[in-house]
Design a protein around this motif. Structure first.
Motif, mmCIF file in Angstrom:
data_model
loop_
_atom_site.group_PDB
_atom_site.id
_atom_site.type_symbol
_atom_site.label_atom_id
_atom_site.label_comp_id
_atom_site.label_asym_id
_atom_site.label_seq_id
_atom_site.Cartn_x
_atom_site.Cartn_y
_atom_site.Cartn_z
ATOM 1 N N THR A 78 48.278 25.020 32.595
ATOM 2 C CA THR A 78 49.061 26.077 33.245
ATOM 3 C C THR A 78 48.924 27.406 32.501
ATOM 4 O O THR A 78 48.725 28.468 33.107
ATOM 5 N N LEU A 79 49.044 27.348 31.153
ATOM 6 C CA LEU A 79 48.915 28.564 30.353
ATOM 7 C C LEU A 79 47.521 29.169 30.477
ATOM 8 O O LEU A 79 47.363 30.397 30.546
ATOM 9 N N LYS A 80 46.526 28.291 30.486
ATOM 10 C CA LYS A 80 45.160 28.794 30.615
ATOM 11 C C LYS A 80 44.959 29.482 31.949
ATOM 12 O O LYS A 80 44.354 30.578 32.024
ATOM 13 N N SER A 81 45.494 28.881 33.011
ATOM 14 C CA SER A 81 45.377 29.484 34.338
ATOM 15 C C SER A 81 46.106 30.822 34.386
ATOM 16 O O SER A 81 45.595 31.806 34.942
ATOM 17 N N ARG A 82 47.301 30.887 33.774
ATOM 18 C CA ARG A 82 48.064 32.140 33.756
ATOM 19 C C ARG A 82 47.334 33.203 32.952
ATOM 20 O O ARG A 82 47.298 34.376 33.348
ATOM 21 N N ALA A 83 46.752 32.802 31.823
ATOM 22 C CA ALA A 83 46.021 33.760 30.998
ATOM 23 C C ALA A 83 44.819 34.320 31.749
ATOM 24 O O ALA A 83 44.520 35.527 31.674
ATOM 25 N N GLU A 84 44.118 33.445 32.476
ATOM 26 C CA GLU A 84 42.976 33.917 33.253
ATOM 27 C C GLU A 84 43.417 34.889 34.339
ATOM 28 O O GLU A 84 42.753 35.912 34.574
ATOM 29 N N THR A 85 44.560 34.571 34.973
ATOM 30 C CA THR A 85 45.078 35.471 36.012
ATOM 31 C C THR A 85 45.446 36.841 35.426
ATOM 32 O O THR A 85 45.119 37.894 35.997
ATOM 33 N N LEU A 86 46.136 36.821 34.275
ATOM 34 C CA LEU A 86 46.507 38.083 33.624
ATOM 35 C C LEU A 86 45.274 38.862 33.179
ATOM 36 O O LEU A 86 45.269 40.110 33.231
ATOM 37 N N ALA A 87 44.253 38.144 32.712
ATOM 38 C CA ALA A 87 43.029 38.833 32.292
ATOM 39 C C ALA A 87 42.380 39.535 33.477
ATOM 40 O O ALA A 87 41.895 40.673 33.352
ATOM 41 N N VAL A 88 42.377 38.860 34.620
ATOM 42 C CA VAL A 88 41.806 39.488 35.819
ATOM 43 C C VAL A 88 42.621 40.714 36.208
ATOM 44 O O VAL A 88 42.068 41.780 36.536
ATOM 45 N N GLU A 89 43.946 40.583 36.180
ATOM 46 C CA GLU A 89 44.799 41.724 36.524
ATOM 47 C C GLU A 89 44.591 42.879 35.558
ATOM 48 O O GLU A 89 44.582 44.059 35.944
ATOM 49 N N LEU A 90 44.439 42.556 34.246
ATOM 50 C CA LEU A 90 44.216 43.604 33.250
ATOM 51 C C LEU A 90 42.903 44.338 33.499
ATOM 52 O O LEU A 90 42.829 45.578 33.408
ATOM 53 N N ASP A 91 41.866 43.570 33.830
ATOM 54 C CA ASP A 91 40.580 44.209 34.135
ATOM 55 C C ASP A 91 40.704 45.117 35.349
ATOM 56 O O ASP A 91 40.135 46.234 35.370
ATOM 57 N N GLN A 92 41.451 44.640 36.338
ATOM 58 C CA GLN A 92 41.643 45.475 37.531
ATOM 59 C C GLN A 92 42.377 46.771 37.193
ATOM 60 O O GLN A 92 42.023 47.851 37.675
ATOM 61 N N LYS A 93 43.425 46.660 36.353
ATOM 62 C CA LYS A 93 44.170 47.856 35.958
ATOM 63 C C LYS A 93 43.288 48.816 35.170
ATOM 64 O O LYS A 93 43.345 50.048 35.361
ATOM 65 N N ASN A 94 42.492 48.281 34.256
ATOM 66 C CA ASN A 94 41.600 49.144 33.467
ATOM 67 C C ASN A 94 40.601 49.852 34.359
ATOM 68 O O ASN A 94 40.294 51.050 34.164
ATOM 69 N N GLU A 95 40.069 49.119 35.335
ATOM 70 C CA GLU A 95 39.124 49.750 36.264
ATOM 71 C C GLU A 95 39.807 50.847 37.073
ATOM 72 O O GLU A 95 39.221 51.921 37.315
ATOM 73 N N GLU A 96 41.031 50.586 37.501
ATOM 74 C CA GLU A 96 41.749 51.594 38.284
ATOM 75 C C GLU A 96 42.042 52.846 37.454
ATOM 76 O O GLU A 96 41.905 53.980 37.938
#
Length: 220
Positions: free
Chosen positions: A155-173
């Motif tokens: 569960t933590l790994k899945s959440r971390a991957e989701t947050l990493a994707v969101e962080l990359d999206q925010k950085n790109e924006e």
């Protein structure tokens, strides 16, 4: 006693018919006596052996007074019929019962010993089974805990991957906004702000100069 002798004699006579056909019965020497085995049917005949109470003999030819018997070693001779009986004597039966009792006692002792041994082994097996059950329960508890921890890790790994994707999206924006029209607009606004400030400064200085009183000439 006479009745007993008559009964014995009747039995002997009844057996005579079977003897004529070659059939031989087993008889016993009566209780508590020693009798001579004679070579012929008479007390004046040569003794070929001594018989004891309870000793079995093969009844070859029964008679009213004397009966022909055969010993276990094959020796034949005559005994007084009154000393023979087809039923084992009491002492003989008692000895047999004693032997049987000893055998049963020994057998019982062996069974009791075997039962004690089996009981001890059963207790050992029960103790070992209890230990095994406790170990199995402990292993099951460890496995359940590991499974829960593994689920948490997934569960933590899945959440971390989701947050990493969101962080990359925010950085790109953020990068896109910094390099887009908003940055240009911010630069133009700064330019016009500085220009307006310069114009105001020039106007202020010009007004100050115009309003300053002139000095009169001393030459006048």
């Amino acid at each position: 006693m006479k009745h007993l002798l008559r009964w014995i004699t009747a039995v002997m006579i009844g057996l005579a018919g079977y003897t004529a056909q070659g059939w031989a019965d087993t008889a016993y020497i009566v209780d508590s006596i020693r009798v001579a085995l004679r070579a012929g049917p008479g007390n004046d005949q040569k003794s070929v052996g001594m018989m004891e109470s309870g000793q079995p003999v093969e009844l070859v030819k029964p008679g009213e007074e004397w009966s022909l018997v055969r010993l276990g070693n094959g020796t034949e001779g005559y005994l007084l019929s009154r000393y023979l009986t087809t039923a084992p004597p009491v002492r003989h039966r008692f000895d047999q019962l004693q032997e049987k009792s000893k055998a049963l006692t020994a057998q019982t002792a062996g069974l009791l010993e075997e039962n004690a041994r089996l009981k001890t082994e059963n207790e050992k097996l029960a103790a070992a089974l209890s230990v095994e059950e406790k170990e199995i329960a402990a292993l099951k508890g460890d496995f359940d805990a590991f499974r829960r921890e593994a689920a948490d890790v997934v569960t933590l790994k899945s959440r971390a991957e989701t947050l990493a994707v969101e962080l990359d999206q925010k950085n790109e924006e953020i990068a896109r906004l910094q390099s887009g029209p908003l940055a240009i607009l911010e630069n133009e606004n700064l330019y016009w702000f500085l220009a307006g400030a310069a114009v105001l400064m020039v106007g202020f200085l010009a007004g100050y100069v115009v309003k300053r009183p002139r000095r009169r000439s001393t030459l006048n």
